[in-house]
Design a protein around this motif. Structure first.
Motif, PDB file in Angstrom:
ATOM      1  N   UNK A  31       0.786  -1.216   0.000  1.00  0.00           N
ATOM      2  CA  UNK A  31       0.000   0.000   0.000  1.00  0.00           C
ATOM      3  C   UNK A  31       0.824   1.277   0.000  1.00  0.00           C
ATOM      4  N   UNK A  32       2.128   1.147   0.206  1.00  0.00           N
ATOM      5  CA  UNK A  32       3.009   2.334   0.224  1.00  0.00           C
ATOM      6  C   UNK A  32       4.032   2.316  -0.905  1.00  0.00           C
ATOM      7  N   UNK A  33       4.506   1.154  -1.258  1.00  0.00           N
ATOM      8  CA  UNK A  33       5.538   1.018  -2.285  1.00  0.00           C
ATOM      9  C   UNK A  33       4.932   0.414  -3.548  1.00  0.00           C
ATOM     10  N   UNK A  34       5.480   0.816  -4.691  1.00  0.00           N
ATOM     11  CA  UNK A  34       5.059   0.261  -5.970  1.00  0.00           C
ATOM     12  C   UNK A  34       6.287  -0.069  -6.805  1.00  0.00           C
ATOM     13  N   UNK A  35       6.372  -1.325  -7.240  1.00  0.00           N
ATOM     14  CA  UNK A  35       7.466  -1.748  -8.105  1.00  0.00           C
ATOM     15  C   UNK A  35       6.971  -1.794  -9.539  1.00  0.00           C
ATOM     16  N   UNK A  36       7.830  -1.412 -10.460  1.00  0.00           N
ATOM     17  CA  UNK A  36       7.481  -1.450 -11.873  1.00  0.00           C
ATOM     18  C   UNK A  36       8.740  -1.719 -12.688  1.00  0.00           C
ATOM     19  N   UNK A  37       8.542  -2.182 -13.905  1.00  0.00           N
ATOM     20  CA  UNK A  37       9.699  -2.437 -14.768  1.00  0.00           C
ATOM     21  C   UNK A  37       9.387  -1.999 -16.182  1.00  0.00           C
ATOM     22  N   UNK A  38      10.423  -1.633 -16.881  1.00  0.00           N
ATOM     23  CA  UNK A  38      10.321  -1.266 -18.288  1.00  0.00           C
ATOM     24  C   UNK A  38      11.366  -2.084 -19.027  1.00  0.00           C
ATOM     25  N   UNK A  39      10.909  -3.096 -19.740  1.00  0.00           N
ATOM     26  CA  UNK A  39      11.852  -4.004 -20.396  1.00  0.00           C
ATOM     27  C   UNK A  39      12.553  -3.358 -21.587  1.00  0.00           C
ATOM     28  N   UNK A  40      11.962  -2.304 -22.133  1.00  0.00           N
ATOM     29  CA  UNK A  40      12.619  -1.601 -23.244  1.00  0.00           C
ATOM     30  C   UNK A  40      13.755  -0.743 -22.705  1.00  0.00           C
ATOM     31  N   UNK A  41      13.457   0.003 -21.657  1.00  0.00           N
ATOM     32  CA  UNK A  41      14.482   0.872 -21.062  1.00  0.00           C
ATOM     33  C   UNK A  41      15.409   0.093 -20.132  1.00  0.00           C
ATOM     34  N   UNK A  42      15.043  -1.152 -19.824  1.00  0.00           N
ATOM     35  CA  UNK A  42      15.838  -1.986 -18.917  1.00  0.00           C
ATOM     36  C   UNK A  42      15.982  -1.334 -17.551  1.00  0.00           C
ATOM     37  N   UNK A  43      14.875  -0.917 -17.020  1.00  0.00           N
ATOM     38  CA  UNK A  43      14.874  -0.328 -15.692  1.00  0.00           C
ATOM     39  C   UNK A  43      13.809  -1.001 -14.822  1.00  0.00           C
ATOM     40  N   UNK A  44      14.071  -0.996 -13.547  1.00  0.00           N
ATOM     41  CA  UNK A  44      13.065  -1.400 -12.565  1.00  0.00           C
ATOM     42  C   UNK A  44      13.044  -0.318 -11.504  1.00  0.00           C
ATOM     43  N   UNK A  45      11.872   0.141 -11.171  1.00  0.00           N
ATOM     44  CA  UNK A  45      11.714   1.266 -10.261  1.00  0.00           C
ATOM     45  C   UNK A  45      10.959   0.856  -9.001  1.00  0.00           C
ATOM     46  N   UNK A  46      11.206   1.613  -7.955  1.00  0.00           N
ATOM     47  CA  UNK A  46      10.485   1.400  -6.709  1.00  0.00           C
ATOM     48  C   UNK A  46      10.011   2.763  -6.225  1.00  0.00           C
ATOM     49  N   UNK A  47       8.725   3.012  -6.350  1.00  0.00           N
ATOM     50  CA  UNK A  47       8.122   4.241  -5.830  1.00  0.00           C
ATOM     51  C   UNK A  47       7.770   4.005  -4.373  1.00  0.00           C
ATOM     52  N   UNK A  48       8.306   4.830  -3.508  1.00  0.00           N
ATOM     53  CA  UNK A  48       8.113   4.653  -2.076  1.00  0.00           C
ATOM     54  C   UNK A  48       7.407   5.872  -1.503  1.00  0.00           C
ATOM     55  N   UNK A  49       6.239   5.671  -0.969  1.00  0.00           N
ATOM     56  CA  UNK A  49       5.441   6.747  -0.377  1.00  0.00           C
ATOM     57  C   UNK A  49       5.246   6.499   1.111  1.00  0.00           C
ATOM     58  N   UNK A  50       4.851   7.524   1.808  1.00  0.00           N
ATOM     59  CA  UNK A  50       4.573   7.431   3.247  1.00  0.00           C
ATOM     60  C   UNK A  50       5.730   6.771   3.990  1.00  0.00           C
ATOM     61  N   UNK A  51       6.920   7.248   3.703  1.00  0.00           N
ATOM     62  CA  UNK A  51       8.109   6.648   4.304  1.00  0.00           C
ATOM     63  C   UNK A  51       8.171   6.916   5.798  1.00  0.00           C
ATOM     64  N   UNK A  52       8.706   5.961   6.517  1.00  0.00           N
ATOM     65  CA  UNK A  52       8.904   6.124   7.956  1.00  0.00           C
ATOM     66  C   UNK A  52      10.310   5.661   8.333  1.00  0.00           C
ATOM     67  N   UNK A  53      10.651   5.862   9.586  1.00  0.00           N
ATOM     68  CA  UNK A  53      12.020   5.594  10.023  1.00  0.00           C
ATOM     69  C   UNK A  53      12.412   4.126   9.815  1.00  0.00           C
TER      70      UNK A  53
END
Length: 115
Positions: free
Chosen positions: A65-87
């Motif tokens: 519910x806070x993090x989202x993983x995604x990938x782009x096989x053309x750009x050869x990237x994998x991303x991690x969107x991190x929201x509502x971060x805590x300690x």
């Protein structure tokens, strides 16, 4: 073999967001399962999120519910969107590629959540 380079880490206040990116080189990216792990001081490295080549996704409970993983096989990237971060999210984050048991790791990027 896949070579991985992470970026996007930094210092963020509690409740803030960061987007991590992992750039891959090598011909095996599109058929690799990609994952983000993290390791906090004094703790074992743990799986945060994973995405298969078919787009099947897994998240560890603490980031659902806070993090989202995604990938782009053309750009050869994998991303991690991190929201509502805590300690408790403070750690060094690593990108991992796994193709048929052949594993590659990046050097990691530091994420620090602090006011």
């Amino acid at each position: 073999q896949v070579h991985l380079v992470e970026s996007g880490g930094g210092l963020v206040q509690p409740g803030g967001s960061l987007r991590l990116s992992c750039a891959a080189s090598g011909s095996d990216f599109s058929i690799s399962t990609m994952a983000w792990y993290r390791q906090a001081p004094g703790k074992q490295r743990e799986l945060v999120a994973q995405i298969t080549m078919r787009g099947i996704i897994y998240y560890t409970d603490s980031v659902k519910g806070r993090f989202t993983i995604s990938r782009d096989n053309v750009k050869r990237t994998v991303n991690l969107q991190m929201n509502s971060l805590n300690a408790e999210d403070t750690a060094r984050y690593y990108c991992k590629a796994n193709k048929g048991g052949h594993v590659s790791w990046g050097q990691g990027t530091q994420v620090t959540v602090s006011s």
